[in-house]
Structures are given as C-alpha cells and as structure tokens.
Design an enzyme around this catalytic site. Structure first.
Site, short mmCIF file in Angstrom:
data_model
loop_
_atom_site.label_atom_id
_atom_site.label_comp_id
_atom_site.label_asym_id
_atom_site.label_seq_id
_atom_site.Cartn_x
_atom_site.Cartn_y
_atom_site.Cartn_z
N TYR A 162 0.14 11.12 4.74
CA TYR A 162 0.00 10.04 3.75
C TYR A 162 1.06 10.19 2.64
CZ TYR A 162 -2.62 6.95 0.53
OH TYR A 162 -3.01 5.93 -0.33
N LYS A 198 3.94 7.55 1.71
CA LYS A 198 3.96 6.93 0.38
C LYS A 198 5.24 7.28 -0.39
CE LYS A 198 0.08 4.65 0.60
NZ LYS A 198 0.11 3.18 0.65
P1 NAD Z 1 -8.85 -0.38 1.87
O1 NAD Z 1 -9.18 0.50 3.02
O2 NAD Z 1 -9.96 -1.12 1.20
O3 NAD Z 1 -7.71 -1.42 2.27
C1 NAD Z 1 -6.69 -1.16 3.17
C2 NAD Z 1 -6.42 -2.43 3.92
O4 NAD Z 1 -5.33 -2.24 4.83
C3 NAD Z 1 -7.63 -2.88 4.77
O5 NAD Z 1 -7.89 -4.22 4.53
C4 NAD Z 1 -7.13 -2.68 6.19
O6 NAD Z 1 -7.70 -3.61 7.09
C5 NAD Z 1 -5.64 -2.92 6.02
N1 NAD Z 1 -4.90 -2.37 7.15
C6 NAD Z 1 -4.95 -1.11 7.64
N2 NAD Z 1 -4.16 -1.01 8.72
C7 NAD Z 1 -3.60 -2.24 8.91
C8 NAD Z 1 -2.70 -2.76 9.86
N3 NAD Z 1 -2.19 -2.00 10.85
N4 NAD Z 1 -2.33 -4.07 9.77
C9 NAD Z 1 -2.81 -4.86 8.78
N5 NAD Z 1 -3.68 -4.41 7.85
C10 NAD Z 1 -4.07 -3.12 7.92
O7 NAD Z 1 -8.11 0.57 0.83
P2 NAD Z 1 -7.48 0.24 -0.59
O8 NAD Z 1 -7.92 1.34 -1.48
O9 NAD Z 1 -7.70 -1.16 -0.99
O10 NAD Z 1 -5.93 0.51 -0.27
C11 NAD Z 1 -4.92 -0.48 -0.42
C12 NAD Z 1 -3.58 0.22 -0.57
O11 NAD Z 1 -3.59 1.02 -1.76
C13 NAD Z 1 -3.28 1.19 0.57
O12 NAD Z 1 -1.91 1.12 0.90
C14 NAD Z 1 -3.60 2.56 -0.03
O13 NAD Z 1 -2.87 3.58 0.59
C15 NAD Z 1 -3.19 2.32 -1.47
N6 NAD Z 1 -3.78 3.25 -2.42
C16 NAD Z 1 -5.11 3.29 -2.62
C17 NAD Z 1 -5.65 4.19 -3.55
C18 NAD Z 1 -7.12 4.29 -3.83
O14 NAD Z 1 -7.51 5.18 -4.59
N7 NAD Z 1 -7.97 3.44 -3.30
C19 NAD Z 1 -4.79 5.04 -4.25
C20 NAD Z 1 -3.43 4.97 -4.02
C21 NAD Z 1 -2.93 4.06 -3.11
#
Ligand code: NAD
Length: 235
Positions: free
Chosen positions: A144, A148
C-alpha cells in the site's frame, strides 16, 4: 472509487458545487445507486458507470462514453483503493500485485484515458487520493505504501507534463478517515486519537472539502502538490 466512503463524500460535495458527477463503481452497484439517489434528492445530476480501474480497456470504454455523452471532462478524482495488509515476510505476490494494480495502475489507467481530452480542452483538474502512509510508511503495508508513494511521484511528473495546458494535478494524503477501510481499527480509536493533534479521526468530508477546492478555479495556481488531511497526525 466513487462508491466508497471518501468517494461518496467527494461525489456529493462536487455535485453540490454544480458538477455533473460520474460515479464509478466496480462491484458495489447498490452503493453507487444510493449515492446517485442522494445527489438527485438534493437536486443535482449524476450517473453511475461500472469499470474496474485496474483494467485499462474498461477504463478507456468508460471515459470515452462519458466524453461522448457530455462533450468534456473537467475533473478526474482517483479515489479507488484497496488494502491487503501483511508483513513483507508473509506477503504473497498476489497481495502485492492486487494493491499495486488497483491503487497505482488504476491511477495510470484513468489518467491516461482522460488526459487526452483535458489536453484538447486546455483545462483540467486531476486529484489523486494518496495517503500519509505513502509519505511516512506503515508496517504491514509495504504494498500500500509503495502504491501510495508511487501516486505522489506520478502526480508530480504528470503535473510537469500537462501544466502548459492549464491542467493541474495534485495529491491528497489522508490520515485516518472513518470509512469501511478503517473499520477494523474501531477498537483502537482512542489510542489513534491520542496521536492526532486535533484528537479525532477524520471524516470523509474533511477530504472532500479539499478535493472540491483543488477542483475549483481558485486553485488554478496549485499543481504537483501533495497535501495531507490528517488532523496533524504526521507532525
Ligand atoms: P472504501 O473502501 O470505502 O472505498 C474504496 C473504494 O474503491 C470502494 O468504493 C471500492 O469499490 C473502490 N474500488 C476498489 N477497487 C476498485 C477497482 N478495481 N475499480 C473501481 N473501484 C474500486 O475506502 P475509503 O476509505 O473511502 O478509501 C478511498 C481512498 O482513500 C482509497 O484510495 C484509500 O486508499 C484512500 N485513503 C483512505 C484512508 C482512510 O483512512 N480511510 C486514508 C488514506 C487514504
């Protein structure tokens, strides 16, 4: 990634600013439909599109049909992401590949498919959701963190490539945001909060507010940046 926690909030906030939002989903159609419904309920427009961001052909098909229908694509937000955590000693090649393919190749695929239209328009906003893990690392997340961090390098390189066409490319690096992705940490919330200057986990809207700003005309002189939204976790 429009059907996830942060993605939903970005879709809603962008719609409230008058954007016609294309909500991409891969497996979770129900969630995409519900978000489209919420946007409709407050009087704004959106559509849902199925595409696996890790599959370039599917992405090209989605982007081309969006462009054909609407005649322009002003904003691209790359928010799709997954985790497959494990210590490197135990990490399988599949866990590595799955995360790189979705989180990093996904950004390549959608940007590649979209940027040609933005270049033609001589206008565009690309916003890539990275993570503070891509800056500081985190044990159990070599896959990851690599993806990132890769997004951050990609952001800077593309910003230099397309800046002359008035296309900005920026990254947001969220800290701990309360979504499905961080659900498994629920029993450690108070420990995590102690490490955050603002003493709370982030809300999806905290990230969405910055995405909306970076997508705005007012952010037109900001490009190639990575901006943390982490409540002061990484100070
Ligand atoms: P989440 O799991 O709610 O959302 C992730 C989304 O990505 C989901 O809707 C999933 O269906 C979609 N997805 C996954 N694989 C896919 C694919 N192959 N094609 C199309 N869609 C796909 O998680 P989130 O927390 O909303 O994360 C959103 C973004 O933020 C991600 O990139 C995550 O890495 C990043 N992020 C999240 C956090 C956190 O603390 N939640 C922190 C840093 C970064």
């Amino acid at each position: 990634g429009g059907s996830g926690g942060i993605g939903e909030s970005i879709c809603l906030e962008m719609a409230k600013q008058g954007a016609i939002v294309i909500i991409n989903y891969n497996s979770n159609k129900q969630s995409a439909l519900e978000i489209a419904q919420k946007i409709g309920n407050i009087g704004f427009k959106s559509e849902i599109y199925k595409a696996d961001v890790s599959d370039l052909d599917q992405v090209i098909e989605m982007v081309n049909s969006v462009y054909k229908k609407f005649g322009k694509i002003d904003i691209l937000v790359n928010c799709a992401g997954i985790t497959r955590d494990n210590l490197l000693m135990r990490m399988s090649e599949k866990q590595w590949d799955d995360v790189i393919t979705t989180n990093l190749n996904g950004v390549f695929n959608t940007s590649k498919a979209t940027v040609r239209y933005m270049i033609k328009q001589r206008y565009g906003r690309i916003i890539n959701i990275s993570s503070i893990v891509g800056i500081y690392g985190n044990p159990g997340q070599t896959n990851y963190a690599a993806a990132k961090a890769g997004i951050i390098g990609f952001t800077k390189a593309l910003a230099k490539e397309v800046g002359s066409r008035q296309i900005t490319v920026n990254s947001i690096a969220p800290g701990f945001i309360k979504t499905k992705m961080t659900e498994f940490l629920a029993d450690k919330t108070s420990l995590i909060e102690e490490r955050i200057a603002l003493r709370r986990l982030g809300k999806p809207e905290d990230v969405a507010n910055l995405a909306v700003f970076l997508a705005s005309e007012e952010a037109g002189y900001i490009t190639g940046q990575v901006i943390a939204v982490d409540g002061g976790l990484a100070l």
